[in-house]
Design a protein around this motif. Structure first.
Motif, PDB file in Angstrom:
ATOM      1  N   PHE A  33      25.338  41.906  37.009  1.00  0.00           N
ATOM      2  CA  PHE A  33      26.594  41.897  37.752  1.00  0.00           C
ATOM      3  C   PHE A  33      27.713  41.341  36.872  1.00  0.00           C
ATOM      4  O   PHE A  33      27.471  40.567  35.959  1.00  0.00           O
ATOM      5  N   TYR A  35      31.431  39.309  37.246  1.00  0.00           N
ATOM      6  CA  TYR A  35      32.289  38.511  38.114  1.00  0.00           C
ATOM      7  C   TYR A  35      33.568  38.149  37.368  1.00  0.00           C
ATOM      8  O   TYR A  35      33.611  38.108  36.136  1.00  0.00           O
ATOM      9  N   GLN A  37      36.513  34.962  37.474  1.00  0.00           N
ATOM     10  CA  GLN A  37      36.762  33.624  37.998  1.00  0.00           C
ATOM     11  C   GLN A  37      38.035  33.061  37.387  1.00  0.00           C
ATOM     12  O   GLN A  37      38.141  32.898  36.174  1.00  0.00           O
ATOM     13  N   GLY A  40      39.192  26.933  38.073  1.00  0.00           N
ATOM     14  CA  GLY A  40      39.260  26.118  39.266  1.00  0.00           C
ATOM     15  C   GLY A  40      39.037  26.872  40.556  1.00  0.00           C
ATOM     16  O   GLY A  40      39.131  26.283  41.641  1.00  0.00           O
ATOM     17  N   GLN A  41      38.726  28.157  40.461  1.00  0.00           N
ATOM     18  CA  GLN A  41      38.539  28.969  41.653  1.00  0.00           C
ATOM     19  C   GLN A  41      37.095  29.454  41.751  1.00  0.00           C
ATOM     20  O   GLN A  41      36.264  29.160  40.902  1.00  0.00           O
ATOM     21  N   SER A  42      36.836  30.213  42.804  1.00  0.00           N
ATOM     22  CA  SER A  42      35.499  30.737  43.021  1.00  0.00           C
ATOM     23  C   SER A  42      35.264  32.003  42.212  1.00  0.00           C
ATOM     24  O   SER A  42      36.151  32.470  41.497  1.00  0.00           O
ATOM     25  N   LEU A  43      34.076  32.533  42.320  1.00  0.00           N
ATOM     26  CA  LEU A  43      33.724  33.760  41.617  1.00  0.00           C
ATOM     27  C   LEU A  43      33.927  34.951  42.537  1.00  0.00           C
ATOM     28  O   LEU A  43      33.533  34.911  43.716  1.00  0.00           O
ATOM     29  N   LEU A  45      33.052  39.007  42.796  1.00  0.00           N
ATOM     30  CA  LEU A  45      32.222  40.067  42.230  1.00  0.00           C
ATOM     31  C   LEU A  45      33.066  41.295  41.926  1.00  0.00           C
ATOM     32  O   LEU A  45      33.798  41.782  42.800  1.00  0.00           O
ATOM     33  N   GLU A  58      33.163  46.758  43.756  1.00  0.00           N
ATOM     34  CA  GLU A  58      33.565  46.094  44.996  1.00  0.00           C
ATOM     35  C   GLU A  58      34.986  46.519  45.345  1.00  0.00           C
ATOM     36  O   GLU A  58      35.738  47.050  44.509  1.00  0.00           O
ATOM     37  N   LEU A  92      32.534  36.742  33.847  1.00  0.00           N
ATOM     38  CA  LEU A  92      31.147  36.315  33.700  1.00  0.00           C
ATOM     39  C   LEU A  92      30.202  37.453  34.061  1.00  0.00           C
ATOM     40  O   LEU A  92      30.450  38.186  35.026  1.00  0.00           O
ATOM     41  N   GLN A 100      20.046  33.994  40.053  1.00  0.00           N
ATOM     42  CA  GLN A 100      20.921  34.623  39.074  1.00  0.00           C
ATOM     43  C   GLN A 100      21.217  33.660  37.919  1.00  0.00           C
ATOM     44  O   GLN A 100      21.513  32.484  38.130  1.00  0.00           O
ATOM     45  N   PHE A 102      23.706  33.098  34.652  1.00  0.00           N
ATOM     46  CA  PHE A 102      25.040  33.492  34.250  1.00  0.00           C
ATOM     47  C   PHE A 102      25.233  33.313  32.751  1.00  0.00           C
ATOM     48  O   PHE A 102      24.683  32.387  32.145  1.00  0.00           O
ATOM     49  N   GLY A 103      26.035  34.216  32.189  1.00  0.00           N
ATOM     50  CA  GLY A 103      26.472  34.031  30.830  1.00  0.00           C
ATOM     51  C   GLY A 103      27.534  32.943  30.767  1.00  0.00           C
ATOM     52  O   GLY A 103      28.030  32.494  31.802  1.00  0.00           O
TER      53      GLY A 103
ATOM     54  N   TYR B  35      24.718  26.728  43.721  1.00  0.00           N
ATOM     55  CA  TYR B  35      24.915  26.702  42.277  1.00  0.00           C
ATOM     56  C   TYR B  35      25.799  25.517  41.913  1.00  0.00           C
ATOM     57  O   TYR B  35      26.653  25.108  42.694  1.00  0.00           O
ATOM     58  N   HIS B  42      29.190  27.379  33.072  1.00  0.00           N
ATOM     59  CA  HIS B  42      28.960  28.508  33.944  1.00  0.00           C
ATOM     60  C   HIS B  42      28.073  28.072  35.103  1.00  0.00           C
ATOM     61  O   HIS B  42      27.394  27.045  35.021  1.00  0.00           O
ATOM     62  N   PRO B  43      28.071  28.831  36.185  1.00  0.00           N
ATOM     63  CA  PRO B  43      27.241  28.441  37.339  1.00  0.00           C
ATOM     64  C   PRO B  43      25.767  28.417  36.982  1.00  0.00           C
ATOM     65  O   PRO B  43      25.264  29.306  36.300  1.00  0.00           O
ATOM     66  N   PHE B  88      28.854  25.374  44.445  1.00  0.00           N
ATOM     67  CA  PHE B  88      29.094  26.603  45.195  1.00  0.00           C
ATOM     68  C   PHE B  88      27.884  26.943  46.062  1.00  0.00           C
ATOM     69  O   PHE B  88      26.739  26.861  45.598  1.00  0.00           O
ATOM     70  N   GLY B 106      31.087  30.914  48.125  1.00  0.00           N
ATOM     71  CA  GLY B 106      32.067  30.087  48.790  1.00  0.00           C
ATOM     72  C   GLY B 106      33.120  29.636  47.794  1.00  0.00           C
ATOM     73  O   GLY B 106      33.006  29.886  46.585  1.00  0.00           O
ATOM     74  N   GLN B 107      34.137  28.956  48.302  1.00  0.00           N
ATOM     75  CA  GLN B 107      35.250  28.561  47.436  1.00  0.00           C
ATOM     76  C   GLN B 107      34.874  27.442  46.490  1.00  0.00           C
ATOM     77  O   GLN B 107      35.550  27.221  45.492  1.00  0.00           O
TER      78      GLN B 107
END
Lengths: 111, 115
Positions: A33, A35, A37, A40-43, A45, A58, A92, A100, A102-103, B35, B42-43, B88, B106-107
């Motif tokens: 996948f 993503y 980001q 300071g924020q979320s991921l 997709l 998406e 990412l 999962q 992540f790189g 995560y 990274h997560p 997260f 989530g945020q």
């Protein structure tokens, strides 16, 4: 487990150009996948990279802007095309099963 | 579409204090994952919860999955400076069906621990 590497780690690009990000997994994974980001924020997709077929995008992401390749079970690329400053972000890739991996991410700045 | 809400957005604690972050989904989840992302990192996968009412512990971390499988929490007892980062929760994307790894995050809660 899986170890994922990404290249480049960061880049500064000019508006209107394109950048291809590479993602390499040290073992075969069925699902990969991409993503995005913001710091300071979320991921969010972008798409699922499917091996042997077109990526599944998406809502809000299109193939012309973010073409993806997945030639085998260990490698994928994401291209950010015709870049604008709004594309500045961390990109990412992830892969694995239910867990999962992540790189390290590619930090992209578009001027 | 599916939404995964997480609160608080930020949490500052003194080292040794406890910390909790809460996650709520707009839909019932088949599972929920947590995560941790260290600053500049990274997560990294922490855990997956699958069963209704499930509670799992990892040393000072306690994870809970609600009875209705729509909410979850992560509790850290006696925080340490090594706990700093963003936590997260993530649920499987509705459209993903059985597609493992397709996640809605989530945020996140940014945890700062003051020594």
């Amino acid at each position: 487990s899986a170890v994922i590497s990404q290249k480049p780690s960061r880049d500064i690009c000019q508006r209107g150009t394109s950048l291809t990000i590479q993602c390499q997994v040290d073992s075969q994974v069925t699902m990969m996948f991409w993503y995005r980001q913001q710091p300071g924020q979320s991921l969010t997709l972008i798409a699922t990279a499917n091996q042997g077929s077109e990526a599944t995008y998406e809502s809000g992401f299109v193939i012309d802007k973010f073409p993806i390749s997945r030639p085998n079970l260990t490698f994928s690329t994401l291209t950010v095309s015709n870049m604008s400053p709004e594309d500045s972000s961390i990109y990412l890739c992830s892969g694995g099963g239910y867990e999962q991996f992540f790189g390290p991410g590619t930090r992209l700045t578009v001027l | 579409g599916q939404q995964v809400m997480q609160i608080p957005q930020y949490q500052h604690v003194q080292e040794g204090e406890d910390f909790t972050t809460y996650c709520n989904s707009s839909t019932t989840l088949s599972n929920i994952q947590w995560y941790k992302q260290r600053p500049g990192g990274h997560p990294v996968f922490l855990i997956q919860l699958v069963k209704s009412g499930e509670v799992k512990k990892q040393k000072r971390l306690t994870f809970q999955f609600g009875e209705a499988k729509k909410n979850s929490s992560l509790h850290i007892t006696a925080t340490q400076t090594t706990d700093v980062g963003t936590y997260f929760c993530a649920g499987p994307s509705v459209a993903g069906g059985t597609s493992y790894g397709k996640l809605t995050f989530g945020q996140g809660t940014i945890l700062t621990v003051h020594p």
